[in-house]
Design an enzyme around this catalytic site. Sequence first.
Site, PDB file in Angstrom:
ATOM      1  N   ARG A  21      10.679 -23.763   2.797  1.00 49.34           N
ATOM      2  CA  ARG A  21       9.852 -22.973   2.520  1.00 49.34           C
ATOM      3  C   ARG A  21       8.608 -23.412   2.267  1.00 49.34           C
ATOM      4  O   ARG A  21       7.398 -22.875   2.617  1.00 49.34           O
ATOM      5  CB  ARG A  21      10.548 -21.990   1.388  1.00 49.34           C
ATOM      6  N   ASP A 127      23.574 -37.252  -3.987  1.00 57.88           N
ATOM      7  CA  ASP A 127      24.008 -38.887  -4.394  1.00 57.88           C
ATOM      8  C   ASP A 127      22.958 -39.638  -5.264  1.00 57.88           C
ATOM      9  O   ASP A 127      23.307 -40.466  -5.986  1.00 57.88           O
ATOM     10  CB  ASP A 127      24.433 -39.748  -3.197  1.00 57.88           C
ATOM     11  N   HIS A 253      33.186 -31.114  -1.986  1.00 56.45           N
ATOM     12  CA  HIS A 253      32.053 -30.307  -1.243  1.00 56.45           C
ATOM     13  C   HIS A 253      31.535 -29.063  -2.053  1.00 56.45           C
ATOM     14  O   HIS A 253      30.485 -28.603  -1.944  1.00 56.45           O
ATOM     15  CB  HIS A 253      32.176 -29.832   0.141  1.00 56.45           C
TER      16      HIS A 253
HETATM   17  O1  F6P Z   1      25.573 -38.075   1.185  1.00 58.11           O
HETATM   18  C1  F6P Z   1      26.176 -36.676   0.455  1.00 58.11           C
HETATM   19  C2  F6P Z   1      27.562 -36.678   0.394  1.00 58.11           C
HETATM   20  O2  F6P Z   1      27.811 -35.636  -0.032  1.00 58.11           O
HETATM   21  C3  F6P Z   1      28.455 -37.809  -0.251  1.00 58.11           C
HETATM   22  O3  F6P Z   1      28.427 -37.866  -1.542  1.00 58.11           O
HETATM   23  C4  F6P Z   1      29.839 -37.564   0.444  1.00 58.11           C
HETATM   24  O4  F6P Z   1      30.471 -38.781   0.444  1.00 58.11           O
HETATM   25  C5  F6P Z   1      29.419 -37.298   1.865  1.00 58.11           C
HETATM   26  O5  F6P Z   1      28.085 -36.862   1.577  1.00 58.11           O
HETATM   27  C6  F6P Z   1      30.387 -36.517   2.489  1.00 58.11           C
HETATM   28  O6  F6P Z   1      29.844 -35.992   3.870  1.00 58.11           O
HETATM   29  P1  F6P Z   1      30.286 -34.913   4.817  1.00 58.11           P
HETATM   30  O7  F6P Z   1      29.751 -33.543   4.402  1.00 58.11           O
HETATM   31  O8  F6P Z   1      29.898 -35.462   6.090  1.00 58.11           O
HETATM   32  O9  F6P Z   1      31.871 -34.852   4.692  1.00 58.11           O
END
Ligand code: F6P
Length: 323
Positions: A21, A127, A253
Amino acid sequence: MKRIGVLTSGGDAPGMNAAIRAVTRKAIAEGMEVFGVRHGYAGLITGDLVRLGTRDVGGIIGRGGTILGSTRSPEFMTEPGRQKALSTLKTQGLEGLIVIGGNGSQAGAHALSQQGFPVVGVASTIDNDLYGSEITIGVDTALNIALEAIDRLKTTASSHQRAFLVEVMGRHCGYLALMAGIAGGAEVIAIPEVSSDPEWIASELRAAYDRGKSHAIGVVAEGAKYKAAEIAAHFQDHHQRIGFELRVTTLGHVQRGGAPGAYDRLLATRLGAAAVDAIRRGQFDVLAGLLKGEITMTSLSETAEMKKPLDLRMVELARILAR
Ligand code: F6P
């Protein structure tokens, strides 16, 4: 410069939409046209672009994820893939590109820059492992999600005299685990930067039990030598060595989803606008990040070469405070 593109790449992060945005509205205010590239570098290769006007980015500042979509594109890692991306940029008449993402995405931005295309990066990854920004877009929100989970687990852990191992994200970097562990008052924290094994973790949990605690929390980074489930499996039939019954919760996630908090919305807004300013003054091949509280441009070659160190004094502090 009249026409620029913007894309989000790699793992999404809460606040990416606020950055899109800011880029869009600031660039339009500067008299530029803005095109959003869908699905990161993959969309640059296939030419999946959409014109963005000020109204197209209305109502997204508080939305998690990214309206443009994001991928990790193996094809873009190849020279033919990058040539296709450059050809899209040329045929669409784009004169500059803003890349919102973490380490891999900024390495891609640097690769395009080296081919002579003007690119500016915006530091975004939960991260917090990107050199050139002491904090990146998404970290604060992800940390608060992990913290809420820890606080909730503590209450049920206390009811049942249990220990919980909470696994948080961070493939190569223990920042999230360390900070969530300190802020959540964890008894033990396992991160990739410091060697640890199941026996040490068990002894810390046992020590908490012996001190009369009603529960214990161990925070384990996804990238630590032993994952939370592996540590628990190690003690499957020997819970009495820990004192507490042991349970595992993997947040995964969940930490990347949901609405960005105020900090991430503001950081993303400032970095997005600063990236447009950099493009306007002809400063390319740089990353817009936050250093010592100021918006700073760091060269993308430095970002690609350097590893951001974790403050190991915080590891020591965590140990002292876990008494
Ligand atoms: O780089 C960000 C991150 O969330 C990491 O902490 C994790 O290991 C990775 O992405 C997970 O990746 P994906 O969403 O491709 O499974």
